[in-house]
Motif scaffolding. Sequence first.
Motif, mmCIF file in Angstrom:
data_model
loop_
_atom_site.group_PDB
_atom_site.id
_atom_site.type_symbol
_atom_site.label_atom_id
_atom_site.label_comp_id
_atom_site.label_asym_id
_atom_site.label_seq_id
_atom_site.Cartn_x
_atom_site.Cartn_y
_atom_site.Cartn_z
ATOM 1 N N GLY A 1 0.792 -1.231 0.000
ATOM 2 C CA GLY A 1 0.000 0.000 0.000
ATOM 3 C C GLY A 1 0.819 1.273 0.000
ATOM 4 O O GLY A 1 0.301 2.346 0.353
ATOM 5 N N CYS A 2 2.076 1.189 -0.412
ATOM 6 C CA CYS A 2 2.944 2.368 -0.421
ATOM 7 C C CYS A 2 2.565 3.324 -1.550
ATOM 8 O O CYS A 2 2.110 2.904 -2.612
ATOM 9 C CB CYS A 2 4.405 1.953 -0.613
ATOM 10 N N LYS A 3 2.794 4.596 -1.340
ATOM 11 C CA LYS A 3 2.701 5.566 -2.424
ATOM 12 C C LYS A 3 3.885 5.363 -3.362
ATOM 13 O O LYS A 3 5.032 5.235 -2.912
ATOM 14 C CB LYS A 3 2.703 6.994 -1.875
ATOM 15 N N ILE A 4 3.599 5.339 -4.659
ATOM 16 C CA ILE A 4 4.620 5.138 -5.678
ATOM 17 C C ILE A 4 4.596 6.349 -6.604
ATOM 18 O O ILE A 4 3.523 6.756 -7.078
ATOM 19 C CB ILE A 4 4.362 3.847 -6.476
ATOM 20 N N TYR A 5 5.759 6.912 -6.875
ATOM 21 C CA TYR A 5 5.866 8.112 -7.701
ATOM 22 C C TYR A 5 6.733 7.821 -8.929
ATOM 23 O O TYR A 5 7.733 7.104 -8.844
ATOM 24 C CB TYR A 5 6.502 9.262 -6.913
ATOM 25 N N MET A 6 6.348 8.445 -10.068
ATOM 26 C CA MET A 6 7.090 8.232 -11.308
ATOM 27 C C MET A 6 6.655 9.284 -12.314
ATOM 28 O O MET A 6 5.592 9.900 -12.167
ATOM 29 C CB MET A 6 6.805 6.820 -11.843
ATOM 30 N N SER A 7 7.443 9.488 -13.356
ATOM 31 C CA SER A 7 6.996 10.364 -14.436
ATOM 32 C C SER A 7 5.944 9.646 -15.270
ATOM 33 O O SER A 7 5.927 8.406 -15.348
ATOM 34 C CB SER A 7 8.168 10.779 -15.328
ATOM 35 N N GLN A 8 5.071 10.405 -15.903
ATOM 36 C CA GLN A 8 4.007 9.808 -16.704
ATOM 37 C C GLN A 8 4.569 9.008 -17.878
ATOM 38 O O GLN A 8 4.132 7.886 -18.150
ATOM 39 C CB GLN A 8 3.064 10.896 -17.228
ATOM 40 N N ILE A 9 5.551 9.560 -18.569
ATOM 41 C CA ILE A 9 6.097 8.898 -19.757
ATOM 42 C C ILE A 9 6.712 7.549 -19.391
ATOM 43 O O ILE A 9 6.390 6.514 -19.994
ATOM 44 C CB ILE A 9 7.150 9.792 -20.435
ATOM 45 N N ASP A 10 7.603 7.540 -18.413
ATOM 46 C CA ASP A 10 8.269 6.279 -18.078
ATOM 47 C C ASP A 10 7.338 5.322 -17.356
ATOM 48 O O ASP A 10 7.500 4.098 -17.451
ATOM 49 C CB ASP A 10 9.527 6.555 -17.252
ATOM 50 N N GLY A 11 6.358 5.851 -16.635
ATOM 51 C CA GLY A 11 5.366 4.977 -16.016
ATOM 52 C C GLY A 11 4.582 4.198 -17.050
ATOM 53 O O GLY A 11 4.317 3.000 -16.895
ATOM 54 N N GLU A 12 4.208 4.882 -18.132
ATOM 55 C CA GLU A 12 3.486 4.196 -19.205
ATOM 56 C C GLU A 12 4.369 3.139 -19.863
ATOM 57 O O GLU A 12 3.908 2.032 -20.173
ATOM 58 C CB GLU A 12 3.012 5.215 -20.239
ATOM 59 N N HIS A 13 5.633 3.461 -20.080
ATOM 60 C CA HIS A 13 6.552 2.475 -20.667
ATOM 61 C C HIS A 13 6.748 1.276 -19.731
ATOM 62 O O HIS A 13 6.791 0.122 -20.178
ATOM 63 C CB HIS A 13 7.904 3.120 -20.958
ATOM 64 N N ALA A 14 6.875 1.547 -18.429
ATOM 65 C CA ALA A 14 7.083 0.454 -17.469
ATOM 66 C C ALA A 14 5.890 -0.486 -17.456
ATOM 67 O O ALA A 14 6.048 -1.718 -17.471
ATOM 68 C CB ALA A 14 7.334 1.024 -16.074
ATOM 69 N N ASN A 15 4.704 0.057 -17.442
ATOM 70 C CA ASN A 15 3.521 -0.799 -17.482
ATOM 71 C C ASN A 15 3.357 -1.458 -18.849
ATOM 72 O O ASN A 15 2.749 -2.532 -18.963
ATOM 73 C CB ASN A 15 2.272 0.007 -17.114
ATOM 74 N N GLY A 16 3.931 -0.841 -19.882
ATOM 75 C CA GLY A 16 3.935 -1.458 -21.200
ATOM 76 C C GLY A 16 4.785 -2.709 -21.269
ATOM 77 O O GLY A 16 4.603 -3.560 -22.165
ATOM 78 N N MET A 17 5.726 -2.849 -20.336
ATOM 79 C CA MET A 17 6.477 -4.097 -20.253
ATOM 80 C C MET A 17 5.544 -5.261 -19.922
ATOM 81 O O MET A 17 5.666 -6.357 -20.466
ATOM 82 C CB MET A 17 7.568 -3.995 -19.181
ATOM 83 N N ILE A 18 4.604 -5.013 -19.025
ATOM 84 C CA ILE A 18 3.706 -6.073 -18.563
ATOM 85 C C ILE A 18 2.759 -6.495 -19.685
ATOM 86 O O ILE A 18 2.486 -7.686 -19.873
ATOM 87 C CB ILE A 18 2.891 -5.594 -17.342
#
Length: 333
Positions: A87-104
């Motif tokens: 349940g931790c807060k997770i922070y990231m940039s929008q661009i790289d967050g989208e790419h990271a989830n695109g790995m999945i």
Amino acid sequence: MIQEVAKNIYSFGVTLPNSPLKLINAYVVKGENRTVLFDTGFNNPQSEAELLAGLQELGIEIKNLEVVLTHLHADHTGLIHLFKHAGCKIYMSQIDGEHANGMITGKYWHKLDDLLALFGLQEDQIDNNDNPGFINQPSEAFDFIELVPGEKFVIGDYDFDVLNLIGHTPGHIGFFDEKSGVLISADTVLDPITPNITFWGFEYIDMLGSYVNTLKELMRLPIKVILPTHRKIIYNPNERMAELIMHHNERLQEILDVMEDDKTYTVRDISAAISWRIKADSWEVFPKQQKIFAAGETMAHLDHLIHTHCVTMTKDEQGILHFTKIAPQIKPF
């Protein structure tokens, strides 16, 4: 071993198995009202054990942490599921967050396959299973709070400015506290190794040029110490950044020097002809995972040479890119 690298900033190593990077420097910044971990390590049992051991030594329970992911690569995001489930807060940039989830979803890896085909690497028979980023990627998608460059990110006495550090990835971010002169640079400034600057597709215009512009912007800041994610802490910031810029000037000229006039080359041809800091007698015996990084970096430099009118590019019937030299000397940064 835990080190206090600046007041209330603690660092410890997390091993990256089977990677030439060896380990990441995990950073924990403690404040009165929040404690923040910067980056996680590979989704790998050894990385996980060492990350959890470091946090335990600092007396920190996962549930009491917030996590910043400076960019999308698996050595920074791989273990994020541990913090998602807590349940931790997770922070990231929008661009790289989208790419990271695109790995999945596989979108990220399909795009990489398309790029490798452009580079002429079909004969090397590379697939995603050769890529440590694929092997050690996050196990599941995750939600995150977007961090926008220009915002403040306050942790205790640190009044960090969120910085756009585009270059190593499209949405790479860093954190600078002017009062202390501390910069958390992740993979933007490293010593003694050089950050991998790769080609992300033609929608990202001249990523190498963007990276050097990032370095030049950083050189205008009153930075006293750089906390990188790999290798040693940097106490000569501007000197090291000048060295990195010179490295890329030298690499650009080396590429032009191996190209003969009126002859076309693929990315693979040039990657095989230029020098690399790796123990391999020829391109044929290069580890496949290193061919991925080498070809991407070569293409980033070729893309910059296109934008500075030193080479031209065409595409053949098979969809492979070809390059021709039109100027003997680079236009230095």
